[in-house]
Design an enzyme around this catalytic site. Structure first.
Site, PDB file in Angstrom:
ATOM      1  N   HIS A   1       0.832  -1.213   0.000  1.00  0.00           N
ATOM      2  CA  HIS A   1       0.000   0.000   0.000  1.00  0.00           C
ATOM      3  C   HIS A   1       0.861   1.256   0.000  1.00  0.00           C
ATOM      4  O   HIS A   1       1.419   1.631   1.023  1.00  0.00           O
ATOM      5  CB  HIS A   1      -0.932  -0.001   1.214  1.00  0.00           C
ATOM      6  CG  HIS A   1      -2.005   1.043   1.136  1.00  0.00           C
ATOM      7  ND1 HIS A   1      -3.359   0.738   1.168  1.00  0.00           N
ATOM      8  CD2 HIS A   1      -1.946   2.391   1.023  1.00  0.00           C
ATOM      9  CE1 HIS A   1      -4.059   1.844   1.076  1.00  0.00           C
ATOM     10  NE2 HIS A   1      -3.228   2.877   0.991  1.00  0.00           N
TER      11      HIS A   1
ATOM     12  N   HIS B   1       1.159   5.327  -2.207  1.00  0.00           N
ATOM     13  CA  HIS B   1       0.575   6.234  -3.211  1.00  0.00           C
ATOM     14  C   HIS B   1       1.738   6.901  -3.936  1.00  0.00           C
ATOM     15  O   HIS B   1       2.238   7.927  -3.486  1.00  0.00           O
ATOM     16  CB  HIS B   1      -0.316   7.289  -2.542  1.00  0.00           C
ATOM     17  CG  HIS B   1      -1.557   6.735  -1.914  1.00  0.00           C
ATOM     18  ND1 HIS B   1      -2.825   7.053  -2.346  1.00  0.00           N
ATOM     19  CD2 HIS B   1      -1.731   5.869  -0.889  1.00  0.00           C
ATOM     20  CE1 HIS B   1      -3.722   6.411  -1.607  1.00  0.00           C
ATOM     21  NE2 HIS B   1      -3.079   5.693  -0.712  1.00  0.00           N
TER      22      HIS B   1
ATOM     23  N   GLN C   1      -9.808   9.267  -5.159  1.00  0.00           N
ATOM     24  CA  GLN C   1      -9.530  10.014  -3.927  1.00  0.00           C
ATOM     25  C   GLN C   1     -10.690  10.902  -3.485  1.00  0.00           C
ATOM     26  O   GLN C   1     -10.983  11.017  -2.307  1.00  0.00           O
ATOM     27  CB  GLN C   1      -8.283  10.891  -4.145  1.00  0.00           C
ATOM     28  CG  GLN C   1      -7.931  11.799  -2.981  1.00  0.00           C
ATOM     29  CD  GLN C   1      -7.359  11.049  -1.801  1.00  0.00           C
ATOM     30  OE1 GLN C   1      -6.198  10.693  -1.782  1.00  0.00           O
ATOM     31  NE2 GLN C   1      -8.197  10.768  -0.807  1.00  0.00           N
TER      32      GLN C   1
ATOM     33  N   HIS D   1     -10.014   1.626   0.024  1.00  0.00           N
ATOM     34  CA  HIS D   1      -9.811   2.374   1.269  1.00  0.00           C
ATOM     35  C   HIS D   1     -11.176   2.359   1.964  1.00  0.00           C
ATOM     36  O   HIS D   1     -12.099   3.055   1.534  1.00  0.00           O
ATOM     37  CB  HIS D   1      -9.411   3.827   0.982  1.00  0.00           C
ATOM     38  CG  HIS D   1      -7.986   4.002   0.539  1.00  0.00           C
ATOM     39  ND1 HIS D   1      -7.478   3.431  -0.585  1.00  0.00           N
ATOM     40  CD2 HIS D   1      -6.962   4.707   1.109  1.00  0.00           C
ATOM     41  CE1 HIS D   1      -6.195   3.766  -0.704  1.00  0.00           C
ATOM     42  NE2 HIS D   1      -5.864   4.537   0.306  1.00  0.00           N
TER      43      HIS D   1
ATOM     44  N   GLU E   1     -11.846   4.417   6.640  1.00  0.00           N
ATOM     45  CA  GLU E   1     -10.646   5.016   7.253  1.00  0.00           C
ATOM     46  C   GLU E   1     -11.076   6.324   7.929  1.00  0.00           C
ATOM     47  O   GLU E   1     -10.830   7.426   7.439  1.00  0.00           O
ATOM     48  CB  GLU E   1      -9.567   5.289   6.197  1.00  0.00           C
ATOM     49  CG  GLU E   1      -8.250   5.742   6.828  1.00  0.00           C
ATOM     50  CD  GLU E   1      -7.215   6.161   5.805  1.00  0.00           C
ATOM     51  OE1 GLU E   1      -7.561   6.288   4.605  1.00  0.00           O
ATOM     52  OE2 GLU E   1      -6.067   6.401   6.212  1.00  0.00           O
TER      53      GLU E   1
HETATM   54 ZN   LIG Z   1      -3.889   4.800   0.949  1.00  0.00          ZN
END
Ligand SMILES: [Zn+2]
Length: 298
Positions: A55, A57, A150, A208, A211
């Site tokens: 994981h 980015h 995102q 995701h 979170e």
């Molecule tokens: Zn992430």
């Protein structure tokens, strides 16, 4: 290639290892170098399989402080600041920073990397840059790219179209961010959409998921149920899932039965969430700033 004096797992004596055409061809206490063979003496160092970074980015790597520092330290401020930095992305910018990070990973023995890539960008600049990099570096690193929305799939203009376009352009994995969608219902719908997309294009899934420190954020049950009903099982991964720390025991107990049945994977990211979690002030502290001056119970 002949690698001499290697310590292998659970062996006290060193071995020699021969690699031919990228595969282990021989392992023995002593191997004689062949004519023209490259020989490396590692003087008893330990040999391990490459590590996996499951994981990262790589599109936003090495951008801390651009255009501002995240003073609050919260995830949502991080997302806001990245949203500004994203406006200035160029393919070269992404490639340069990602290459720097990959080189650091390689020096730590990592050769398999799963990177999320923000696709809530109508130009898909970061995705195209990382697809090119994946191809350019394929001899030294196995790079898997997740189409990561995102800013949301339902909550971002043309989010669904951008996700599908990213998959068509070559993303290996379908991502999601249901807890960040504008409504719980959008969150659920985003999970149904992304699971359907992964099913149709035969892709892996890595979401995701929840979170957030909100005990009411319960998208994981939707992801796990979809995985079970579509029989995608361990092709599906839930990342973070930190809301679970805020769930009540009765709900969590029930949830665990489903999670086990669904056979999905988890990526927990403790180093990230130990910094990002628990930073929102409690409503009482925010509403009643003078609370601390009140007499404390004995
Ligand atoms: Zn992430």
């Amino acid at each position: 290639m002949l690698i001499q004096n290697v310590h292998l797992d659970n062996q006290s004596e060193t071995s020699d290892v021969r690699v031919t055409d990228g595969k282990f061809a021989a392992i023995a206490p002593h191997l004689t170098p062949q004519a023209g063979e490259e020989v490396i003496d590692v003087h008893g160092n330990l040999m391990l399989p490459p590590f996996v970074d499951s994981h990262v980015h790589l599109d936003s790597t090495l951008t801390a402080g651009q255009p501002e520092w995240n003073e609050s330290g919260t995830l949502f401020d991080g997302i806001r600041i990245w949203g500004e930095r994203k406006q200035t992305l160029t393919k070269q910018d992404v490639k340069d920073r990602a290459t720097q990070s990959i080189r650091k990973m390689l020096t730590h023995g990592i050769q398999h990397v799963r990177s999320h890539v923000d696709v809530t960008d109508p130009s898909l600049t970061a995705l195209q840059a990382l697809l090119e990099l994946k191809h350019d570096l394929k001899e030294i690193v196995d790079l898997q790219l997740v189409a990561f929305p995102q800013d949301g799939i339902l909550s971002f203009p043309h989010g669904k179209e951008l996700m599908e376009q990213a998959v068509k352009e070559g993303a290996d994995v379908v991502g999601g961010i249901p807890h960040f969608e504008n409504t719980t219902e959008y969150g659920w719908e985003s999970v149904h959409f992304l699971m359907d997309l992964a099913d149709r294009y035969d892709k892996l899934v890595d979401v995701h998921c929840d979170e957030i420190d909100d005990p009411a954020s319960r998208h994981l049950e939707v992801l796990a149920t979809e995985s079970l009903e579509r029989q995608l099982f361990d092709r599906v991964t839930a990342s973070h899932t930190t809301a679970m720390g805020s769930y009540n025991d009765a709900y969590t107990y029930k949830l665990f039965k489903l999670l086990k049945q669904s056979q999905i994977n988890f990526v927990t990211n403790p180093l990230v969430n130990v910094h990002l979690g628990g930073l929102i002030p409690t409503p009482s502290a925010a509403v009643l700033p003078g609370l601390k001056s009140l007499p404390q119970p004995a």
